[in-house]
Design an enzyme around this catalytic site. Sequence first.
Site, PDB file in Angstrom:
ATOM      1  N   PHE A 160     -28.872 -25.761  -5.375  1.00 54.46           N
ATOM      2  CA  PHE A 160     -27.706 -25.004  -5.848  1.00 54.46           C
ATOM      3  C   PHE A 160     -26.760 -25.847  -6.685  1.00 54.46           C
ATOM      4  CE2 PHE A 160     -25.599 -27.072  -2.242  1.00 54.46           C
ATOM      5  CZ  PHE A 160     -24.332 -27.305  -2.759  1.00 54.46           C
ATOM      6  N   LYS A 216     -38.323 -21.437  -9.410  1.00 52.42           N
ATOM      7  CA  LYS A 216     -37.664 -20.746  -8.293  1.00 52.42           C
ATOM      8  C   LYS A 216     -36.296 -21.408  -8.134  1.00 52.42           C
ATOM      9  CE  LYS A 216     -36.619 -20.753  -4.406  1.00 52.42           C
ATOM     10  NZ  LYS A 216     -35.168 -20.678  -4.070  1.00 52.42           N
ATOM     11  N   SER A 270     -32.644 -30.868  -0.484  1.00 53.09           N
ATOM     12  CA  SER A 270     -32.315 -31.753   0.643  1.00 53.09           C
ATOM     13  C   SER A 270     -33.569 -32.483   1.146  1.00 53.09           C
ATOM     14  CB  SER A 270     -31.691 -30.933   1.761  1.00 53.09           C
ATOM     15  OG  SER A 270     -32.600 -29.934   2.157  1.00 53.09           O
ATOM     16  N   CYS A 282     -25.822 -35.225  -5.743  1.00 56.93           N
ATOM     17  CA  CYS A 282     -26.734 -36.153  -5.071  1.00 56.93           C
ATOM     18  C   CYS A 282     -26.441 -37.591  -5.487  1.00 56.93           C
ATOM     19  CB  CYS A 282     -28.179 -35.813  -5.371  1.00 56.93           C
ATOM     20  SG  CYS A 282     -28.591 -36.085  -7.077  1.00 56.93           S
TER      21      CYS A 282
HETATM   22  P1  NAD Z   1     -32.000 -27.141  -0.155  1.00 53.56           P
HETATM   23  O1  NAD Z   1     -33.019 -28.118   0.275  1.00 53.56           O
HETATM   24  O2  NAD Z   1     -31.345 -26.292   0.885  1.00 53.56           O
HETATM   25  O3  NAD Z   1     -32.643 -26.088  -1.198  1.00 53.56           O
HETATM   26  C1  NAD Z   1     -33.357 -26.512  -2.330  1.00 53.56           C
HETATM   27  C2  NAD Z   1     -34.394 -25.451  -2.676  1.00 53.56           C
HETATM   28  O4  NAD Z   1     -35.323 -25.312  -1.588  1.00 53.56           O
HETATM   29  C3  NAD Z   1     -33.808 -24.066  -2.925  1.00 53.56           C
HETATM   30  O5  NAD Z   1     -34.465 -23.482  -4.031  1.00 53.56           O
HETATM   31  C4  NAD Z   1     -34.101 -23.318  -1.639  1.00 53.56           C
HETATM   32  O6  NAD Z   1     -34.289 -21.936  -1.832  1.00 53.56           O
HETATM   33  C5  NAD Z   1     -35.385 -23.969  -1.124  1.00 53.56           C
HETATM   34  N1  NAD Z   1     -35.455 -23.993   0.338  1.00 53.56           N
HETATM   35  C6  NAD Z   1     -34.422 -24.117   1.217  1.00 53.56           C
HETATM   36  N2  NAD Z   1     -34.889 -24.112   2.486  1.00 53.56           N
HETATM   37  C7  NAD Z   1     -36.227 -23.989   2.416  1.00 53.56           C
HETATM   38  C8  NAD Z   1     -37.263 -23.939   3.409  1.00 53.56           C
HETATM   39  N3  NAD Z   1     -36.999 -24.000   4.708  1.00 53.56           N
HETATM   40  N4  NAD Z   1     -38.534 -23.833   2.979  1.00 53.56           N
HETATM   41  C9  NAD Z   1     -38.822 -23.759   1.668  1.00 53.56           C
HETATM   42  N5  NAD Z   1     -37.874 -23.796   0.698  1.00 53.56           N
HETATM   43  C10 NAD Z   1     -36.599 -23.914   1.055  1.00 53.56           C
HETATM   44  O7  NAD Z   1     -30.923 -27.928  -1.021  1.00 53.56           O
HETATM   45  P2  NAD Z   1     -29.535 -27.401  -1.602  1.00 53.56           P
HETATM   46  O8  NAD Z   1     -28.572 -27.226  -0.473  1.00 53.56           O
HETATM   47  O9  NAD Z   1     -29.753 -26.280  -2.536  1.00 53.56           O
HETATM   48  O10 NAD Z   1     -29.112 -28.670  -2.479  1.00 53.56           O
HETATM   49  C11 NAD Z   1     -28.395 -29.768  -1.990  1.00 53.56           C
HETATM   50  C12 NAD Z   1     -29.306 -30.931  -1.666  1.00 53.56           C
HETATM   51  O11 NAD Z   1     -30.048 -31.307  -2.815  1.00 53.56           O
HETATM   52  C13 NAD Z   1     -28.544 -32.183  -1.263  1.00 53.56           C
HETATM   53  O12 NAD Z   1     -29.209 -32.780  -0.189  1.00 53.56           O
HETATM   54  C14 NAD Z   1     -28.615 -33.063  -2.502  1.00 53.56           C
HETATM   55  O13 NAD Z   1     -28.497 -34.446  -2.253  1.00 53.56           O
HETATM   56  C15 NAD Z   1     -29.959 -32.721  -3.008  1.00 53.56           C
HETATM   57  N6  NAD Z   1     -30.099 -33.034  -4.430  1.00 53.56           N
HETATM   58  C16 NAD Z   1     -30.931 -34.061  -4.767  1.00 53.56           C
HETATM   59  C17 NAD Z   1     -31.076 -34.408  -6.093  1.00 53.56           C
HETATM   60  C18 NAD Z   1     -32.012 -35.516  -6.510  1.00 53.56           C
HETATM   61  O14 NAD Z   1     -32.389 -35.565  -7.675  1.00 53.56           O
HETATM   62  N7  NAD Z   1     -32.393 -36.396  -5.618  1.00 53.56           N
HETATM   63  C19 NAD Z   1     -30.371 -33.703  -7.078  1.00 53.56           C
HETATM   64  C20 NAD Z   1     -29.535 -32.651  -6.688  1.00 53.56           C
HETATM   65  C21 NAD Z   1     -29.418 -32.322  -5.357  1.00 53.56           C
END
Ligand code: NAD
Length: 499
Positions: free
Chosen positions: A149, A173, A226, A281
């Site tokens: 997000f 997605k 995450s 992040c």
């Molecule tokens: P998230 O892991 O909740 O969601 C990311 C994606 O995974 C979304 O599209 C979501 O729909 C999907 N998802 C969520 N739960 C799932 C599940 N149980 N099974 C399958 N798919 C699932 O992350 P978020 O809250 O959207 O984003 C924040 C996180 O992203 C933070 O931890 C941040 O540090 C990380 N982030 C990392 C980077 C990087 O490049 N390392 C960059 C930006 C954000």
Amino acid sequence: MNELTHWINGKHVKGTSGRFSDVMNPATGEVQAKVPLATVAELDAAVAEAAKAQPAWGATNPQRRARVMMKFAALINEHMDELAELVSREHGKTLPDGRGDVQRGLEVIEVCMGAPHMLKGEYMNDGGPGIDLYAMRQPLGVVAGITPFNFPAMIPLWKMGPALASGNAMVLKPSERCPSTALRLAELLQEAGLPDGVLQVVNGDKEAVDAILDNDTVQAVGFVGSTPIAQYIYGRACSNGKRAQCFGGAKNHMIIMPDADMDKAADALVGAGFGAAGERCMAISVAVPVGEKTADALIERLVPRIEKLKVGPYTAGEDVDYGPVITSQAEQRIRGLIESGVKQGAELVVDGRGFKLQGYENGYFVGPSLFDRVTPEMDIYKEEIFGPVLSQVRAGSYEEALKLTMDNPYGNGTSIFTADGDTARDFANRVNVGMVGINFPIPVPLSYFSFGGWKKSAFGDLNQYGPDAFKFYTKTKTVTARWFSGIKEGGEFAFKAMD
Ligand code: NAD
């Protein structure tokens, strides 16, 4: 109620699952749209259509594909303010930050204009007697992007640019919390000349993600989110035989040496710790001053700067420093972690919990908080807070500060503030973190390098964007060739037209 869609074969298509997720306005706590959550069948159908569109796109010469990227970049620039507003409306970040989100994605599209150069491959003349070898890079077919997000424009652009410029079709997605920007980018790509079906945007949740992971046509998965989900997706994608790169969470440390310019370090910490409400992040969430005097000098400078921060909705003007966090659950989690910090003995120097904004009482606002004397056993140190909370851990020496950074399970970004080149050089060489800043708080590499963390911040090989992305989204085919002699003898050597 605004009902969002999927983007399939160049058209907006309504969801058929009957399942929706609310897209909130985080500044007011109101539902502003609902986004459809795709079924396995909807996802599979989108992939099947992408597979039909991919061969012609893959066979289009790279220069023509690059021209689509050129036009796309021009359109993104033309629509910059509109895209930034879309980002801010669903995410809550300020408009200047929304423009930054689009801009850092656009820069990757600019590199994709050079796709032909990235895809040239390798050649060796006379690798053996009369034997030539060449290696070419060919598209994988249909690939998938799954994005978080917190950068609704930038990360979808990081995924789609290199994947499409390499000749793949992509099923994207986006996060169900901020889906509209990706849908708008898909429209702009169509206007730029991308053939229908080559980019499909399928909205959804775990069901759609699992369908991607289990679909045999999908060759590669680029994920950002995450750490627990990154690790899960990496495992399932790999066990299904797919190529995967999954970027996860972070806990980024900034070391402040006694010789650092303290005002500049404090300015950097406030921007990197509280910008975008700490939902980056690459946010700095842990300040590690070396020596008690440095720690005291830093606190003295941080407090007035933090107390001056202006928190509000993006609509309140360009001088707002940061906005709400993404959901009420995120707000509760952050408040709970602040509470735990107090209980576990950290010193809460600035307390953001009481923050309220008139007219926005139902928004997910958290005031800025600063903790001092945090220790590694505390939950506020161990967890990725992903909110406007900065923790200071005091270190007795440079080696102690370096060890703390290196012992942390995450390894996305880190930074050192110092006036001493030798210390900075030692830090950059030894630290086990993927992206390092020297007097630079958020060292997100420019788009012609590449982005990736170490340790629990990334699973899989190769980084995002830059040359690595072109490797990730293509496979190598190596040809060893020789030609038996014969034509030369008895051949025609006069220069004449071919017939
Ligand atoms: P998230 O892991 O909740 O969601 C990311 C994606 O995974 C979304 O599209 C979501 O729909 C999907 N998802 C969520 N739960 C799932 C599940 N149980 N099974 C399958 N798919 C699932 O992350 P978020 O809250 O959207 O984003 C924040 C996180 O992203 C933070 O931890 C941040 O540090 C990380 N982030 C990392 C980077 C990087 O490049 N390392 C960059 C930006 C954000």
